[in-house]
Design an enzyme around this catalytic site. Sequence first.
Site, short mmCIF file in Angstrom:
data_model
loop_
_atom_site.label_atom_id
_atom_site.label_comp_id
_atom_site.label_asym_id
_atom_site.label_seq_id
_atom_site.Cartn_x
_atom_site.Cartn_y
_atom_site.Cartn_z
N ILE A 108 -0.86 -0.99 -4.52
CA ILE A 108 -2.10 -0.19 -4.45
C ILE A 108 -1.76 1.26 -4.11
CG2 ILE A 108 -4.33 0.07 -3.28
CD1 ILE A 108 -3.98 -2.94 -2.45
N ASP A 121 -2.82 5.83 -4.88
CA ASP A 121 -3.72 6.88 -5.34
C ASP A 121 -3.08 7.77 -6.40
OD1 ASP A 121 -3.14 9.82 -3.49
OD2 ASP A 121 -1.90 8.04 -3.35
N PHE A 142 0.83 -1.20 0.00
CA PHE A 142 0.00 0.00 0.00
C PHE A 142 0.86 1.26 0.00
CE2 PHE A 142 -2.99 -3.02 1.89
CZ PHE A 142 -4.20 -2.65 1.34
N ASP A 143 0.54 2.20 -0.87
CA ASP A 143 1.00 3.56 -0.65
C ASP A 143 0.32 4.03 0.64
OD1 ASP A 143 2.13 6.17 -1.36
OD2 ASP A 143 0.06 6.73 -1.77
N PHE A 144 0.78 5.13 1.19
CA PHE A 144 0.20 5.57 2.47
C PHE A 144 -0.66 6.83 2.32
CE2 PHE A 144 0.59 7.24 6.91
CZ PHE A 144 -0.23 6.27 7.48
#
Length: 212
Positions: A160, A162, A7-9
Site C-alpha cells: 500500500i 501513495d 505500508f509505505d510510510f
Amino acid sequence: MLKALLFDFDGTLLNTNDLIIQSFMHVLEEKFPGQYKPEDCLRFMGPSLTETFEELTPNEVEEMTLKYRKWNIEHHDELVKEFDGVMETLEELRALGIRLAIVSTKRRDMIERGLNLMGASHFFELIVGIEDVKNVKPDPEPVLLAIEKLGVGKEDVIMIGDNSHDIESGKNAGVKTAGVAWSLKGEEFLNQFNPDYMLQHISDILSIVKES
C-alpha cells in the site's frame, strides 16, 4: 486469505508532505535561488534522496543530502501529522490478526521517529528502510525482503502506498497493490499504474481484508 499488509510510510500513514516540500525548498533555494517552486518538488517525492540529488547536483550528492536531512530533522515534529483514521484502522487490523510492516525509502531512525510521534510503533513487527536494501522501490527488493522476513506467501500480501514507486515495487515483486487517494500526486496519477485497489480512506482496507 490475506495475512499481511506492507505500508509505505511518508504520504501514506504519516502526512509528511509539508515537511518534505519545505525541506527540498530550503536546500534548493540556497543552491538555485528562485529556480524552484513548491509544486516542482512533487517529482522528488518517492525516489530516494540520493537519486534526486544525483539528478540535481551530481557533484554534491552527499553535501545536499546532509543539508536536507539536517533541516528535515530539526522541523520534523512540528510539520508532520497522521492522516485521518490511521490509528483506529491499525488497531482494528491488529485485532483481525493482520501482520503489519513498513516498507519505505526512508531511513529507519526517521521512520521510527514518526511512528513514535504517532504512538503507532507497537502495530508494526517489521520495518524495511533504505539501509536494509541495495535497491530501493520501484525495485522489488524491499517488498521481497519484507515477505521473506514475515514468512508469508506473495498471494497473502498487499503493498500500500501513495506513489508510483510503491505500486511498481509491489507489482515487480508479484504481490497485490493498493494506492491511496489522499496521495499528494493524486488518485488520477496513481491509477496510471493500475493498482489492484484504490483506497479513498484508510479504513477501506478493512473491507478488503474481511472479504479476502
